[in-house]
Design a protein around this motif. Structure first.
Motif, PDB file in Angstrom:
ATOM      1  N   ARG A 443       6.338   8.410   3.422  1.00 15.31           N
ATOM      2  CA  ARG A 443       7.392   9.306   3.902  1.00 15.31           C
ATOM      3  C   ARG A 443       8.504   9.430   2.854  1.00 15.31           C
ATOM      4  O   ARG A 443       9.005  10.524   2.603  1.00 15.31           O
ATOM      5  CB  ARG A 443       7.982   8.777   5.201  1.00 15.31           C
ATOM      6  CG  ARG A 443       7.005   8.819   6.358  1.00 15.31           C
ATOM      7  CD  ARG A 443       7.731   8.625   7.674  1.00 15.31           C
ATOM      8  NE  ARG A 443       6.784   8.508   8.758  1.00 15.31           N
ATOM      9  CZ  ARG A 443       6.582   7.388   9.440  1.00 15.31           C
ATOM     10  NH1 ARG A 443       7.263   6.294   9.162  1.00 15.31           N
ATOM     11  NH2 ARG A 443       5.694   7.342  10.407  1.00 15.31           N
ATOM     12  N   ALA A 444       8.866   8.292   2.256  1.00 13.86           N
ATOM     13  CA  ALA A 444       9.927   8.326   1.252  1.00 13.86           C
ATOM     14  C   ALA A 444       9.528   9.223   0.098  1.00 13.86           C
ATOM     15  O   ALA A 444      10.361   9.929  -0.478  1.00 13.86           O
ATOM     16  CB  ALA A 444      10.226   6.919   0.750  1.00 13.86           C
ATOM     17  N   SER A 445       8.240   9.204  -0.233  1.00 12.47           N
ATOM     18  CA  SER A 445       7.788  10.028  -1.339  1.00 12.47           C
ATOM     19  C   SER A 445       7.804  11.511  -0.949  1.00 12.47           C
ATOM     20  O   SER A 445       8.213  12.367  -1.734  1.00 12.47           O
ATOM     21  CB  SER A 445       6.400   9.552  -1.764  1.00 12.47           C
ATOM     22  OG  SER A 445       5.558  10.622  -2.044  1.00 12.47           O
ATOM     23  N   ARG A 446       7.398  11.804   0.304  1.00 10.69           N
ATOM     24  CA  ARG A 446       7.455  13.198   0.760  1.00 10.69           C
ATOM     25  C   ARG A 446       8.900  13.681   0.795  1.00 10.69           C
ATOM     26  O   ARG A 446       9.204  14.792   0.377  1.00 10.69           O
ATOM     27  CB  ARG A 446       6.833  13.334   2.158  1.00 10.69           C
ATOM     28  CG  ARG A 446       5.375  12.907   2.255  1.00 10.69           C
ATOM     29  CD  ARG A 446       4.447  13.774   1.451  1.00 10.69           C
ATOM     30  NE  ARG A 446       4.469  15.182   1.831  1.00 10.69           N
ATOM     31  CZ  ARG A 446       3.807  15.714   2.857  1.00 10.69           C
ATOM     32  NH1 ARG A 446       3.059  14.939   3.621  1.00 10.69           N
ATOM     33  NH2 ARG A 446       3.876  17.005   3.108  1.00 10.69           N
ATOM     34  N   SER A 448      11.169  12.748  -1.028  1.00  9.97           N
ATOM     35  CA  SER A 448      11.643  12.881  -2.406  1.00  9.97           C
ATOM     36  C   SER A 448      11.057  14.106  -3.079  1.00  9.97           C
ATOM     37  O   SER A 448      11.217  14.286  -4.276  1.00  9.97           O
ATOM     38  CB  SER A 448      11.276  11.639  -3.221  1.00  9.97           C
ATOM     39  OG  SER A 448      11.839  10.503  -2.651  1.00  9.97           O
TER      40      SER A 448
END
Lengths: 546, 366
Positions: A443-446, A448
């Motif tokens: 989720r953090a990557s999405r 970002s």
């Protein structure tokens, strides 16, 4: 892109189902149909013949004996490393799991070299294990061989079911160390203990390597060795008829043993525990006691694995049988003998098979890990987990029945057997790592700005890398060790290294067998160890526990 | 529900949620929620665990689908029941509760990641990441992996990552839940200075009342997946809609009293004695003269001097202040003094009320 992924949603499920059906379900179905088609007469002939009936009895007795020894041993070792302030804990853990790196037939053969008549201890001190060639020896060696399995199951159970705080709470309530073991630890471990018992029993029943090395020379037959001998005489239709009945019987016996614990095999608990330091001894350490126990464990490992392997090395190095195993008598002639025949080709074949199975099963294991997280694929992972419990001999004979007409005597049929049997070895580590993967990382990557595929490439895959390496190493290791299925499926020009070694041993060439067995062991350890080291380093850098 | 107006004068709010509903495991977690965040606002979403705070943030960021309603970010519709913009195209920067730092990367790589996704070169992304790490005072940790960072350091790296993608909206999920109290103070100051510098709107989910009141321009109280009250920190603290809202935002006691609003003040008759307190005002939950209504008193609104009588039952010393629980004829009251304890349990004391708030119909306690 999102739409394309959504439209292809059911493709992975379909692909996994087709492959599972092809490599496991159809062969088993054909095996069952063949036995039923043969009628009662063939079943009667195969099972109630005096020798065959005795083989079934031998199989069950050996399995019972092995379970009775290996379960308490594995449990004691798990309690020692996971619940006491034992010195050199990680060394000890590694030592306990070491037998997993040694192929079973190498262990059986090296026990013969160490403790058998005119073995190392016989030569040095006129000491030999009575009945080593026969049921006693088979039970002893299989105990050493399977104790790591029990150890792993119980240690995992200790980590999940019996959290150290539960035991500390009992100590704080006034229970002694022994009270805690009796009233808290063991009751909480009932599930893992039953599961480990069933797995040990099933693993011993399907074992082939140790019985063929230690039982056949003494005329002690089990179901697996009888199937092997039946296929050696494959010209006789009656022999093959007996083999398929025995194969199905073995499947049925395994199912009976494993059915009660089937749930825990499908859903092993994930390892989480409440706080507490590494190893989590409960109560103040008692140095002297644990040192004594660690010493006992070390002696067991030396006698069970160390001395036999050393005896095998000496046999391989010593010029001729009967000479003293001293440097003056050392030579490499046995290695030259061992490598003269089909060994080099077999080495290449084994390596290619193991690498191919490793990559293929990474893909298939990843596929199932993905599918089982979707609504329609939940049970697929369970189904794949159960295929590992199918007796190898039965898988091989079922494959001959189903595909022997087209693929018999090719390397492809051995490859399919590895896929069927080892699928879950790749699936489990990947699935477990996915369970432990915090969903917020993706989720953090999405959030970002990464798309689905970018997130998979830059975050999910790198974080899963240790599990991927571990899964590959496991399949690679088991494939190189594999003897049960390979010996039934191999033709003269498709022999694997393990099969060539077995043939040398059956011919009675001790020196060449020892040399080749040593090469097999060194090759497996040499190829697997770097993978495990890389995995370990990656895990440590990411702060993941082992 | 009271619709609060965004304090911003900008026509387009950074976030607009209208009738947002979302389900999780077949349970309705968000239920027709309305909420606006102005372009330079910090709105705190305060609620007990299970109220749907994380679900709301995930719905805004695009990690779960809506069952009904609409979400706009900077005027652009990003989610409806049928359509959803993927998270990577919503221009949000999110700080996760457990930080969600990628274990295989260094702090610098993690912070550079969002910039890389917007097309910056590796060197540019690293340069902007380094600048952020310097501003947050952790440039020295650039080469470390998450496993080598303390909780507070991880939190700052997570914050730096959220800042480095040029987001239109910041989302904070319990940003200080796993920090000790000293670090919480540091984080609140960082939040405040960041807001002054960047002026980017933020939504902060928290279960900590003090944090919600301290960091935000407005507070939304979340109950059962909808906004129960929305207002400035002083609004929600001094004029809660009901007892549930009152207890969510801090300690409070209720007594039974006769009350009468007189202009800005409240004339109270408590167990026969008369006092005049602040808190009447125009927006009182109930106006006019009321017999035996529930009157809310915060500990800091009462003093241990005055015409009312009570017996000390509990004395709680908390360092900066001491809370006394008094047993009175009108009910149990907590009174706070900014000094060390001076009464023992059992002492008979006088007390009075400086401010009070007449509650609407009673509601269940949280």
């Amino acid at each position: 892109m999102t739409d394309a992924l959504d439209r292809a949603r059911h493709l992975p499920l379909a692909v996994s189902l087709v492959i599972l059906t092809g490599v496991v379900l159809i062969p088993l179905g054909r095996l069952g149909a063949e036995v039923v088609g043969g009628g009662w007469a063939s079943i009667d002939r195969a099972l109630f013949d005096r020798d065959a009936g005795r083989a079934v009895l031998h199989t069950v007795l050996v399995a019972a004996g092995t379970t009775a020894l290996a379960l308490p041993l594995g449990t004691a070792l798990a309690l020692l490393t996971e619940r006491s302030a034992v010195p050199a804990r990680s060394m000890l853990r590694f030592g306990i799991l070491l037998p997993l790196l040694v192929p079973a037939f190498v262990l059986g053969f090296s026990w013969g070299q160490a403790y058998g008549p005119s073995g190392l201890t016989d030569d040095l001190a006129s000491l030999a294990v009575p009945g080593l060639f026969g049921p006693i020896g088979i039970v002893l060696v299989q105990t050493v061989d399977t104790a790591p399995l029990a150890y792993l199951i119980i240690a995992a159970g200790l980590a999940t079911r019996s959290e150290p705080d539960l035991e500390r709470a009992a100590r704080a309530s006034g229970a002694s160390r022994l009270d805690v073991l009796r009233s808290i630890t063991l009751p909480l471990l009932r599930g893992p203990l039953v599961a480990a018992g069933a797995v040990l029993f099933a693993a011993s029943m399907e074992a082939f390597a140790v019985p063929v090395v230690l039982g056949v020379p003494a005329g002690f037959g089990t179901m697996t060795t009888r199937m092997y001998q039946a296929l050696q005489r494959s010209a006789e239709p009656a022999a093959f008829g007996e083999a398929i009945v025995l194969a199905l019987t073995l499947v049925v016996l395994a199912a009976i043993v494993l059915a009660p614990v089937e749930r825990s095999l499908r859903h092993p608990g994930s390892a989480t525990r409440t706080g507490g330091p590494e190893g989590s001894s409960v109560g103040p350490p008692r140095r002297s006691g644990t040192v004594l126990l660690a010493g006992a464990a070390t002696v067991y490992l030396l006698l069970g694995v160390g001395v036999p392997l050393m005896a095998m090395v000496l046999t391989a190095l010593t010029k001729a049988a009967g000479l003293a195993p001293i440097p003056a008598n050392w030579a490499l002639t046995h290695f030259a003998d061992a490598l003269r025949g089909s060994a080099i080709g077999a080495l290449g074949r084994s390596a290619a098979l193991a690498v191919a199975a490793g990559f293929a099963l990474l893909a298939l294991g990843g596929l199932v890990s993905w599918v089982e997280r979707r609504p329609m694929g939940r049970s697929l992972g369970s189904l794949v987990s159960l295929t590992f419990m199918l007796p190898g001999s039965a898988v091989a004979i079922a494959l001959i029945v189903a595909y022997g007409r087209w693929l018999g005597d090719t390397i492809a049929i051995i490859f399919i057997a590895y896929l069927a049997k080892f699928w879950t070895l790749a699936h489990r580590p990947l699935s477990g790592a996915l369970d432990r993967l915090p969903p917020d990382l993706e989720r953090a990557s999405r959030a970002s700005g990464a798309g689905r595929l970018t997130a998979l490439r830059t975050i999910t895959m790198p974080v899963l890398a240790p599990a991927i390496i571990g899964a590959f190493a496991l399949v690679f290791l088991f494939s190189l060790h594999e003897l049960t299925m390979s010996s039934l499926l191999a033709a003269p020009d498709t022999q694997t290294l393990a099969v060539v070694t077995l043939n040398l041993q059956q011919l009675g060439d001790r020196g060449a067998t020892a040399a080749l067995a040593l090469l097999v062991t060194v090759a497996t350890v040499g190829a697997t160890a770097p993978l495990l080291v890389v995995r370990h380093v990656m895990q440590r850098r990411m702060g993941q526990g082992a | 529900m009271r619709a609060g107006q965004p304090t911003s004068t900008e026509a387009v709010p950074a976030l607009r949620c209208r009738g947002v509903s979302a389900d999780y495991d077949e349970r309705r977690v968000l239920d027709g929620l309305d909420l606006d965040v102005g372009h330079d606002e910090v709105v705190a979403v305060l609620g007990p665990s299970g109220a749907g705070k994380t679900t709301l943030l995930y719905a805004i960021a695009g990690f779960l689908a809506l069952s009904a309603g609409e979400i706009r970010i900077a005027g652009r519709v990003v989610a409806t029941k049928d359509d959803a913009t993927p998270p990577e195209r919503r221009s949000v920067g999110m700080v996760f509760q457990h930080y969600a730092l990628w274990p295989h990367m260094t702090a610098l790589e993690i912070v550079a990641y969002p910039a890389r996704r917007t097309g910056a070169s590796r060197a540019e992304a690293r340069a902007s990441a380094m600048t952020l790490l310097e501003r947050l005072g952790i440039a020295g940790l650039a080469g470390r992996r998450p496993a080598e960072l303390s909780g507070g350091e991880q939190q700052r790296v997570g914050l730096a990552r959220a800042l480095n993608g040029d987001p239109k909206l910041h989302l904070f999920d319990e940003p200080t839940a796993h920090l000790d109290s000293a670090l919480r103070g540091v984080f609140r100051e960082e939040m405040a200075s960041r807001r002054r510098e960047t002026g980017v709107a933020s939504l902060v989910a928290t279960h900590d009342a003090a944090e919600a009141l301290a960091v935000s321009t407005r507070v939304a109280l979340l109950r059962d997946g909808a906004v129960a009250q929305l207002g400035s920190p002083r609004d929600v603290y001094e004029r809660p809609v009901d007892l549930w809202a009152a207890l969510l935002t801090g300690s409070a006691s209720t007594i039974t009293a006769h009350s009468e609003v007189v202009g800005d003040t409240l004339a109270l008759t408590i167990a026969g004695a008369h006092v005049v307190a602040a808190g009447g005002a125009v927006r009182s939950a109930r106006a006019g003269s009321l017999d035996s209504s529930a009157v809310l008193i915060r500990p800091d609104w009462a003093t241990l001097e005055g015409p009312l009588g009570g017996i000390v039952r509990v004395v709680r010393y908390e360092g900066p202040h001491t809370d006394y629980t008094l047993e009175t004829a009108a009910g149990s009251v907590i009174v706070r003094e900014l000094r060390a304890p001076r009464f023992e349990p059992g002492a008979r004391v006088g007390w009075s009320v400086q401010r009070a708030w007449v509650l609407a119909e009673p509601t269940p306690r949280p």
